[in-house]
Design a protein around this motif. Structure first.
Motif, PDB file in Angstrom:
ATOM      1  N   ILE A  17       1.122  -1.328   0.017  1.00  0.00           N
ATOM      2  CA  ILE A  17       0.036  -0.143   0.116  1.00  0.00           C
ATOM      3  C   ILE A  17       0.431   0.998  -0.036  1.00  0.00           C
ATOM      4  O   ILE A  17       1.363   1.225   1.197  1.00  0.00           O
ATOM      5  CB  ILE A  17      -1.036   0.120   1.526  1.00  0.00           C
ATOM      6  N   PHE A  18       0.842   1.985  -0.945  1.00  0.00           N
ATOM      7  CA  PHE A  18       1.517   3.638  -0.816  1.00  0.00           C
ATOM      8  C   PHE A  18       0.410   4.376  -0.294  1.00  0.00           C
ATOM      9  O   PHE A  18       0.703   5.594   1.075  1.00  0.00           O
ATOM     10  CB  PHE A  18       1.372   3.667  -2.200  1.00  0.00           C
ATOM     11  N   THR A  19      -0.477   4.030  -0.654  1.00  0.00           N
ATOM     12  CA  THR A  19      -1.919   5.096  -0.805  1.00  0.00           C
ATOM     13  C   THR A  19      -3.273   5.345  -0.267  1.00  0.00           C
ATOM     14  O   THR A  19      -3.836   4.044  -1.172  1.00  0.00           O
ATOM     15  CB  THR A  19      -1.957   6.941  -0.730  1.00  0.00           C
ATOM     16  N   ILE A  20      -3.689   4.661   0.863  1.00  0.00           N
ATOM     17  CA  ILE A  20      -5.521   4.402   0.730  1.00  0.00           C
ATOM     18  C   ILE A  20      -6.066   6.059   0.005  1.00  0.00           C
ATOM     19  O   ILE A  20      -6.364   7.165   1.311  1.00  0.00           O
ATOM     20  CB  ILE A  20      -5.540   4.177   2.308  1.00  0.00           C
ATOM     21  N   ARG A  21      -7.281   5.945  -0.584  1.00  0.00           N
ATOM     22  CA  ARG A  21      -7.691   7.481  -0.895  1.00  0.00           C
ATOM     23  C   ARG A  21      -8.408   7.242  -0.206  1.00  0.00           C
ATOM     24  O   ARG A  21      -9.248   8.085   0.185  1.00  0.00           O
ATOM     25  CB  ARG A  21      -8.050   7.266  -2.826  1.00  0.00           C
ATOM     26  N   SER A  22      -9.534   5.703   0.270  1.00  0.00           N
ATOM     27  CA  SER A  22     -11.155   6.575   0.413  1.00  0.00           C
ATOM     28  C   SER A  22     -11.360   5.039   1.366  1.00  0.00           C
ATOM     29  O   SER A  22     -10.484   4.126   0.533  1.00  0.00           O
ATOM     30  CB  SER A  22     -12.033   6.265  -0.764  1.00  0.00           C
ATOM     31  N   ILE A  60     -18.739   5.579  10.603  1.00  0.00           N
ATOM     32  CA  ILE A  60     -17.382   5.318  10.662  1.00  0.00           C
ATOM     33  C   ILE A  60     -16.499   6.147  11.147  1.00  0.00           C
ATOM     34  O   ILE A  60     -16.142   7.618  10.763  1.00  0.00           O
ATOM     35  CB  ILE A  60     -18.011   5.401   8.732  1.00  0.00           C
ATOM     36  N   SER A  61     -15.062   5.081  10.855  1.00  0.00           N
ATOM     37  CA  SER A  61     -14.417   5.650  11.549  1.00  0.00           C
ATOM     38  C   SER A  61     -12.765   5.336  10.761  1.00  0.00           C
ATOM     39  O   SER A  61     -12.838   3.713  10.663  1.00  0.00           O
ATOM     40  CB  SER A  61     -14.138   5.441  12.916  1.00  0.00           C
ATOM     41  N   ARG A  62     -11.998   5.878  10.824  1.00  0.00           N
ATOM     42  CA  ARG A  62      -9.983   5.064  10.747  1.00  0.00           C
ATOM     43  C   ARG A  62      -9.612   5.604  10.939  1.00  0.00           C
ATOM     44  O   ARG A  62      -9.302   6.550  11.839  1.00  0.00           O
ATOM     45  CB  ARG A  62     -10.146   5.984   8.889  1.00  0.00           C
ATOM     46  N   ASP A  63      -8.771   4.261  11.575  1.00  0.00           N
ATOM     47  CA  ASP A  63      -7.161   4.156  12.095  1.00  0.00           C
ATOM     48  C   ASP A  63      -5.776   4.245  10.912  1.00  0.00           C
ATOM     49  O   ASP A  63      -5.566   3.201  10.538  1.00  0.00           O
ATOM     50  CB  ASP A  63      -6.862   2.973  12.660  1.00  0.00           C
ATOM     51  N   ASN A  64      -5.222   6.342   9.872  1.00  0.00           N
ATOM     52  CA  ASN A  64      -4.816   6.233   9.236  1.00  0.00           C
ATOM     53  C   ASN A  64      -3.534   5.050   9.645  1.00  0.00           C
ATOM     54  O   ASN A  64      -2.525   4.371   8.426  1.00  0.00           O
ATOM     55  CB  ASN A  64      -4.744   7.355   9.005  1.00  0.00           C
ATOM     56  N   ALA A  65      -2.628   4.961  10.701  1.00  0.00           N
ATOM     57  CA  ALA A  65      -1.944   4.660  11.200  1.00  0.00           C
ATOM     58  C   ALA A  65      -1.497   2.839  11.255  1.00  0.00           C
ATOM     59  O   ALA A  65      -0.726   2.389  10.857  1.00  0.00           O
ATOM     60  CB  ALA A  65      -1.310   5.332  12.063  1.00  0.00           C
ATOM     61  N   LYS A  66      -2.991   2.323  11.213  1.00  0.00           N
ATOM     62  CA  LYS A  66      -2.896   0.994  11.043  1.00  0.00           C
ATOM     63  C   LYS A  66      -3.874   0.643   9.449  1.00  0.00           C
ATOM     64  O   LYS A  66      -4.558  -0.589   9.729  1.00  0.00           O
ATOM     65  CB  LYS A  66      -3.874   0.413  12.126  1.00  0.00           C
ATOM     66  N   SER A  67      -4.048   1.381   8.694  1.00  0.00           N
ATOM     67  CA  SER A  67      -4.937   1.012   7.617  1.00  0.00           C
ATOM     68  C   SER A  67      -6.231   0.391   7.642  1.00  0.00           C
ATOM     69  O   SER A  67      -6.805  -0.401   6.875  1.00  0.00           O
ATOM     70  CB  SER A  67      -3.843   0.603   6.503  1.00  0.00           C
ATOM     71  N   TYR A  79       7.624  -0.285  -8.488  1.00  0.00           N
ATOM     72  CA  TYR A  79       6.894   0.790  -9.412  1.00  0.00           C
ATOM     73  C   TYR A  79       6.145   0.855  -8.556  1.00  0.00           C
ATOM     74  O   TYR A  79       4.773  -0.043  -7.704  1.00  0.00           O
ATOM     75  CB  TYR A  79       6.789  -0.254 -10.744  1.00  0.00           C
ATOM     76  N   TYR A  80       5.129   2.232  -9.266  1.00  0.00           N
ATOM     77  CA  TYR A  80       3.885   2.636  -8.513  1.00  0.00           C
ATOM     78  C   TYR A  80       3.067   3.469  -9.083  1.00  0.00           C
ATOM     79  O   TYR A  80       3.324   4.368  -9.872  1.00  0.00           O
ATOM     80  CB  TYR A  80       4.481   4.075  -6.980  1.00  0.00           C
ATOM     81  N   TYR A  81       2.410   2.454  -9.452  1.00  0.00           N
ATOM     82  CA  TYR A  81       1.396   1.872  -9.792  1.00  0.00           C
ATOM     83  C   TYR A  81       0.175   3.452 -10.069  1.00  0.00           C
ATOM     84  O   TYR A  81      -0.047   3.804  -8.713  1.00  0.00           O
ATOM     85  CB  TYR A  81      -0.207   0.838  -9.573  1.00  0.00           C
ATOM     86  N   PRO A  82       0.163   4.277 -11.562  1.00  0.00           N
ATOM     87  CA  PRO A  82      -0.190   5.640 -11.761  1.00  0.00           C
ATOM     88  C   PRO A  82      -1.739   5.901 -11.291  1.00  0.00           C
ATOM     89  O   PRO A  82      -2.005   6.607 -10.741  1.00  0.00           O
ATOM     90  CB  PRO A  82      -0.331   6.179 -12.492  1.00  0.00           C
ATOM     91  N   THR A  83      -2.396   4.902 -11.362  1.00  0.00           N
ATOM     92  CA  THR A  83      -4.217   4.897 -11.010  1.00  0.00           C
ATOM     93  C   THR A  83      -4.432   3.881  -9.478  1.00  0.00           C
ATOM     94  O   THR A  83      -4.023   2.777  -9.612  1.00  0.00           O
ATOM     95  CB  THR A  83      -4.416   4.445 -11.626  1.00  0.00           C
TER      96      THR A  83
END
Length: 123
Positions: A28-33, A67-74, A104-108
């Motif tokens: 995981i590079f970034t979780i957008r939603s 709904i809630s998120r813990d970004n540190a724990k994904s 390689y980082y996927y662009p989409t």
């Protein structure tokens, strides 16, 4: 490369509460939603709650689900209170994730789904 693993479903009486969890793992590079959907027997899958900076809820769960998120724990959570028999469904976690493979980082981003967890509310 990316997995979503849900937990927390079960059987509860009407008026009760449950908390669902969904943890993302892998490259995981970034979780957008992140969000939750549900599908009752014979019905289409529907959005329950969604988090992407801001949050959005289905009208049927507003004021009862959070709904809630813990970004540190994904990880994303769904706190469900005042459950009703009509909330009975398989609940699926969804995430829009930018991932990578090797160097390689996927662009989409890609859409990922969990395996689903059954929530049954008895009357």
């Amino acid at each position: 490369q990316v997995q979503l693993v849900e937990s927390g479903g079960g059987l509860v009486q009407a008026g009760g509460s449950l908390r669902l969890s969904c943890a993302a793992s892998g490259n995981i590079f970034t979780i957008r939603s992140m969000g939750w959907y549900r599908q009752a027997p014979g019905k289409a899958r529907e959005l329950v709650a969604f988090s992407s900076g801001s949050t959005r809820y289905a009208d049927s769960v507003k004021g009862r689900f959070t709904i809630s998120r813990d970004n540190a724990k994904s990880t994303v959570y769904l706190q469900m209170n005042s459950l009703k028999p009509e909330d009975t469904a398989v609940y699926y976690c969804n995430a829009e994730i930018l991932s990578y493979s090797g160097g390689y980082y996927y662009p989409t981003p890609n859409d990922y789904w969990g395996q689903g967890t059954q929530v049954t509310v008895s009357s």
